[in-house]
Design a protein around this motif. Structure first.
Motif, PDB file in Angstrom:
ATOM      1  N   ASP A  16      36.917  50.179  34.674  1.00 50.26           N
ATOM      2  CA  ASP A  16      37.605  49.890  33.404  1.00 50.26           C
ATOM      3  C   ASP A  16      38.029  48.420  33.244  1.00 50.26           C
ATOM      4  OD1 ASP A  16      37.428  52.581  32.667  1.00 50.26           O
ATOM      5  OD2 ASP A  16      39.295  53.074  33.702  1.00 50.26           O
ATOM      6  N   ALA A  17      37.689  47.550  34.177  1.00 47.61           N
ATOM      7  CA  ALA A  17      38.069  46.134  34.071  1.00 47.61           C
ATOM      8  C   ALA A  17      37.199  45.443  33.024  1.00 47.61           C
ATOM      9  CB  ALA A  17      37.929  45.434  35.421  1.00 47.61           C
ATOM     10  N   ASN A  18      37.813  44.589  32.184  1.00 44.41           N
ATOM     11  CA  ASN A  18      37.027  43.883  31.170  1.00 44.41           C
ATOM     12  C   ASN A  18      37.427  42.416  31.028  1.00 44.41           C
ATOM     13  OD1 ASN A  18      39.448  44.064  29.818  1.00 44.41           O
ATOM     14  ND2 ASN A  18      38.680  45.333  28.141  1.00 44.41           N
ATOM     15  N   ASP A  19      38.025  41.839  32.089  1.00 42.79           N
ATOM     16  CA  ASP A  19      38.252  40.395  32.072  1.00 42.79           C
ATOM     17  C   ASP A  19      36.919  39.692  32.218  1.00 42.79           C
ATOM     18  OD1 ASP A  19      37.946  39.665  35.191  1.00 42.79           O
ATOM     19  OD2 ASP A  19      39.011  41.576  34.988  1.00 42.79           O
ATOM     20  N   VAL A  20      36.884  38.402  31.957  1.00 40.39           N
ATOM     21  CA  VAL A  20      35.614  37.677  31.911  1.00 40.39           C
ATOM     22  C   VAL A  20      34.892  37.707  33.248  1.00 40.39           C
ATOM     23  CG1 VAL A  20      36.641  35.408  32.445  1.00 40.39           C
ATOM     24  CG2 VAL A  20      34.507  35.548  31.126  1.00 40.39           C
ATOM     25  N   PHE A  21      35.642  37.684  34.354  1.00 33.21           N
ATOM     26  CA  PHE A  21      35.012  37.712  35.674  1.00 33.21           C
ATOM     27  C   PHE A  21      34.367  39.076  35.924  1.00 33.21           C
ATOM     28  CE2 PHE A  21      38.820  35.017  35.741  1.00 33.21           C
ATOM     29  CZ  PHE A  21      38.219  33.782  35.920  1.00 33.21           C
ATOM     30  N   ALA A  22      35.075  40.132  35.548  1.00 38.21           N
ATOM     31  CA  ALA A  22      34.531  41.483  35.696  1.00 38.21           C
ATOM     32  C   ALA A  22      33.288  41.664  34.825  1.00 38.21           C
ATOM     33  CB  ALA A  22      35.587  42.524  35.332  1.00 38.21           C
ATOM     34  N   LEU A  23      33.330  41.135  33.603  1.00 37.40           N
ATOM     35  CA  LEU A  23      32.192  41.266  32.696  1.00 37.40           C
ATOM     36  C   LEU A  23      30.953  40.592  33.266  1.00 37.40           C
ATOM     37  CD1 LEU A  23      33.879  40.586  29.233  1.00 37.40           C
ATOM     38  CD2 LEU A  23      33.017  42.782  30.077  1.00 37.40           C
ATOM     39  N   VAL A 174      24.374  32.546  19.173  1.00 38.73           N
ATOM     40  CA  VAL A 174      25.296  32.776  20.279  1.00 38.73           C
ATOM     41  C   VAL A 174      24.797  34.018  21.009  1.00 38.73           C
ATOM     42  CG1 VAL A 174      26.950  34.289  19.078  1.00 38.73           C
ATOM     43  CG2 VAL A 174      27.738  32.830  20.949  1.00 38.73           C
ATOM     44  N   THR A 175      25.053  34.069  22.309  1.00 43.02           N
ATOM     45  CA  THR A 175      24.592  35.184  23.134  1.00 43.02           C
ATOM     46  C   THR A 175      25.782  35.983  23.648  1.00 43.02           C
ATOM     47  OG1 THR A 175      22.611  33.983  23.866  1.00 43.02           O
ATOM     48  CG2 THR A 175      23.357  35.818  25.249  1.00 43.02           C
ATOM     49  N   ASN A 181      32.746  47.926  28.421  1.00 45.75           N
ATOM     50  CA  ASN A 181      34.159  48.218  28.707  1.00 45.75           C
ATOM     51  C   ASN A 181      35.113  47.684  27.637  1.00 45.75           C
ATOM     52  OD1 ASN A 181      33.310  49.434  31.060  1.00 45.75           O
ATOM     53  ND2 ASN A 181      33.745  47.664  32.346  1.00 45.75           N
ATOM     54  N   GLY A 182      34.670  47.697  26.383  1.00 47.32           N
ATOM     55  CA  GLY A 182      35.536  47.278  25.299  1.00 47.32           C
ATOM     56  C   GLY A 182      35.736  45.785  25.193  1.00 47.32           C
ATOM     57  N   ALA A 183      34.812  45.001  25.743  1.00 47.32           N
ATOM     58  CA  ALA A 183      34.918  43.548  25.659  1.00 47.32           C
ATOM     59  C   ALA A 183      33.524  42.930  25.575  1.00 47.32           C
ATOM     60  CB  ALA A 183      35.666  42.988  26.865  1.00 47.32           C
ATOM     61  N   VAL A 184      33.477  41.738  24.974  1.00 44.13           N
ATOM     62  CA  VAL A 184      32.214  41.019  24.809  1.00 44.13           C
ATOM     63  C   VAL A 184      32.412  39.586  25.289  1.00 44.13           C
ATOM     64  CG1 VAL A 184      30.411  40.313  23.205  1.00 44.13           C
ATOM     65  CG2 VAL A 184      31.692  42.420  22.776  1.00 44.13           C
ATOM     66  N   TYR A 185      31.562  39.151  26.204  1.00 49.17           N
ATOM     67  CA  TYR A 185      31.603  37.768  26.685  1.00 49.17           C
ATOM     68  C   TYR A 185      30.514  36.981  25.979  1.00 49.17           C
ATOM     69  CZ  TYR A 185      30.645  33.766  29.681  1.00 49.17           C
ATOM     70  OH  TYR A 185      30.397  32.490  30.144  1.00 49.17           O
ATOM     71  N   LEU A 186      30.922  35.995  25.178  1.00 50.52           N
ATOM     72  CA  LEU A 186      29.999  35.172  24.409  1.00 50.52           C
ATOM     73  C   LEU A 186      29.710  33.858  25.136  1.00 50.52           C
ATOM     74  CD1 LEU A 186      31.604  35.633  20.881  1.00 50.52           C
ATOM     75  CD2 LEU A 186      29.589  36.814  21.793  1.00 50.52           C
ATOM     76  N   THR A 187      28.478  33.399  25.016  1.00 49.89           N
ATOM     77  CA  THR A 187      28.100  32.143  25.651  1.00 49.89           C
ATOM     78  C   THR A 187      26.908  31.540  24.899  1.00 49.89           C
ATOM     79  OG1 THR A 187      27.534  31.128  27.789  1.00 49.89           O
ATOM     80  CG2 THR A 187      26.502  33.236  27.286  1.00 49.89           C
ATOM     81  N   GLU A 218      37.045  43.344  22.371  1.00 48.64           N
ATOM     82  CA  GLU A 218      37.680  42.028  22.420  1.00 48.64           C
ATOM     83  C   GLU A 218      36.636  40.983  22.790  1.00 48.64           C
ATOM     84  OE1 GLU A 218      41.847  40.748  24.183  1.00 48.64           O
ATOM     85  OE2 GLU A 218      40.354  40.918  25.790  1.00 48.64           O
ATOM     86  N   ALA A 219      36.475  39.978  21.950  1.00 50.19           N
ATOM     87  CA  ALA A 219      35.503  38.919  22.214  1.00 50.19           C
ATOM     88  C   ALA A 219      36.166  37.763  22.938  1.00 50.19           C
ATOM     89  CB  ALA A 219      34.885  38.425  20.904  1.00 50.19           C
ATOM     90  N   CYS A 220      35.495  37.239  23.946  1.00 42.72           N
ATOM     91  CA  CYS A 220      36.019  36.085  24.680  1.00 42.72           C
ATOM     92  C   CYS A 220      34.905  35.089  24.931  1.00 42.72           C
ATOM     93  CB  CYS A 220      36.653  36.519  26.003  1.00 42.72           C
ATOM     94  SG  CYS A 220      35.507  37.236  27.197  1.00 42.72           S
ATOM     95  N   ILE A 221      35.304  33.869  25.226  1.00 48.27           N
ATOM     96  CA  ILE A 221      34.336  32.797  25.462  1.00 48.27           C
ATOM     97  C   ILE A 221      34.965  31.753  26.368  1.00 48.27           C
ATOM     98  CG2 ILE A 221      34.989  31.354  23.466  1.00 48.27           C
ATOM     99  CD1 ILE A 221      31.895  31.061  22.979  1.00 48.27           C
ATOM    100  N   LEU A 222      34.179  31.115  27.203  1.00 51.56           N
ATOM    101  CA  LEU A 222      34.627  30.007  28.040  1.00 51.56           C
ATOM    102  C   LEU A 222      34.079  28.718  27.459  1.00 51.56           C
ATOM    103  CD1 LEU A 222      33.986  31.460  31.612  1.00 51.56           C
ATOM    104  CD2 LEU A 222      36.227  30.849  30.684  1.00 51.56           C
ATOM    105  N   CYS A 223      34.915  27.672  27.411  1.00 56.64           N
ATOM    106  CA  CYS A 223      34.448  26.406  26.859  1.00 56.64           C
ATOM    107  C   CYS A 223      35.174  25.238  27.508  1.00 56.64           C
ATOM    108  CB  CYS A 223      34.635  26.367  25.342  1.00 56.64           C
ATOM    109  SG  CYS A 223      36.344  26.111  24.803  1.00 56.64           S
TER     110      CYS A 223
END
Length: 250
Positions: A16-23, A174-175, A181-187, A218-223
Motif C-alpha cells: 500500500d505504499a505510494n511515496d515516490v521511492f515506493a512507486l 509527460v510520462t 497504489n493511488g499515485a502517479v509519478y510523472l517524469t 495523487e500526482a507527484c513529480i521530481l524537479c
C-alpha cells in the motif's frame, strides 16, 4: 545486514505504499522481475531497488547508525551509477564520505491551486500512449542525452505491463513512469521547440493532475529547484526534497 530479497518479500515491505521511492521501486519490479539487470535488497528499515546501475533507496523511520554504515558499504561495493534517496538518509551518507550529490524537489498536485475561472483542457484532448516514435522527438528536444533505443524499450515494456503511460498534447509530453497504489509519478516533461511558450505543457499538467485527482490518485513529480515556479503555476506544491547520490566514476 543488507541482503538480496525476492519479489514476494519486496511486495510485503511495499504494501500500500505510494511515496515516490515506493512507486519507482514497484514499477520496475512489476515490469522487470526476473530479468538479470533488476534486483531487490533490504536491511533494517531499508529497501533498495536496482535497475541496471541506477538505485532507488527507500527508508522507513530513522535508521540506525549501523544500518547507515551498512548502506554506505553496500554502495561502495555494488558499482552503481546513481542512487535516489530521501534527504535524511542522503545527509547521513554525506557524513560517511559520499559527497557527489544533487538535490531535487518533490512536488504534488492539488487542484485547489489552479486559479478559479481557468478553463481546463479536456482530458479527452490529450493523446494517451500515442505512437512512441511521435513522442521521442519531443523528449529529445528537452532531454538531448536520452537515447532512443533504451527509452523506447523501457517505456514500451512498462506500458505493456500496465504500470506506465505516455501523454502528448500540442507538442508537449509527460510520462507517467509509475501509476499504481493511488499515485502517479510523472517524469520526462518536455516541449517541442515550437511549442515552448504556448502554455501547452502547463495546460496538459493541469488537466492530467485534475483527472488523476478526480479518480482518487495523487500526482507527484521530481524537479530541479529552479523549475519549481513553473510547476507551481501548473498546480503543484512543494511536498519534500530528495537527493541523488552519484557513484565514484560519475
Amino acid at each position: 545486514m543488507i541482503t538480496r530479497i525476492d519479489r514476494k518479500t519486496a511486495e510485503r515491505l511495499l504494501k500500500d505504499a505510494n511515496d515516490v521511492f515506493a512507486l519507482k521501486i514497484a514499477s520496475n519490479m512489476q515490469a522487470y522481475d526476473g530479468y538479470d539487470f533488476h534486483s531487490l535488497y533490504a536491511g533494517q528499515g531499508v529497501l533498495i531497488g536496482r535497475y541496471y546501475n541506477d538505485l532507488v533507496i527507500r527508508t522507513k523511520g530513522v535508521i540506525s547508525e549501523e544500518t547507515a554504515e551498512e548502506l554506505s558499504l553496500f554502495l561502495r561495493v555494488c558499482g552503481f551509477k546513481s542512487a535516489l534517496c530521501g534527504t535524511e538518509i542522503g545527509m547521513r551518507l554525506a557524513g560517511l564520505g559520499w559527497d557527489k550529490m544533487e538535490e531535487s524537489v518533490l512536488l504534488k498536485f492539488a487542484g485547489s491551486l489552479i486559479p478559479q475561472g481557468e478553463t481546463l483542457v479536456p482530458f479527452e484532448d490529450i493523446a494517451v500512449n500515442p505512437a512512441l516514435d511521435e513522442v521521442f522527438p519531443v523528449i529529445r528536444d528537452g532531454f538531448p542525452d536520452v537515447e532512443h533505443d533504451g527509452w523506447y524499450t523501457d517505456i514500451n515494456h512498462k506500458i505493456r505491463h500496465g504500470v506506465a503511460n505516455v501523454y502528448l498534447y500540442k507538442g508537449a509530453t509527460v510520462t507517467a513512469a509509475a501509476d499504481m497504489n493511488g499515485a502517479v509519478y510523472l517524469t520526462l516533461l518536455a516541449s517541442a521547440k515550437e511549442a515552448r511558450g504556448t502554455g501547452a505543457a502547463k495546460n496538459m499538467l493541469r488537466s492530467l493532475g485534475t483527472h488523476f485527482e478526480k479518480t482518487g490518485k495523487e500526482a507527484c513529480i521530481l524537479c530541479r529547484e529552479e523549475l519549481v515556479p513553473f510547476y507551481n503555476k501548473a498546480g503543484f506544491y512543494v511536498a519534500a526534497k530528495a537527493m541523488t547520490i552519484y557513484g565514484a566514476n560519475q
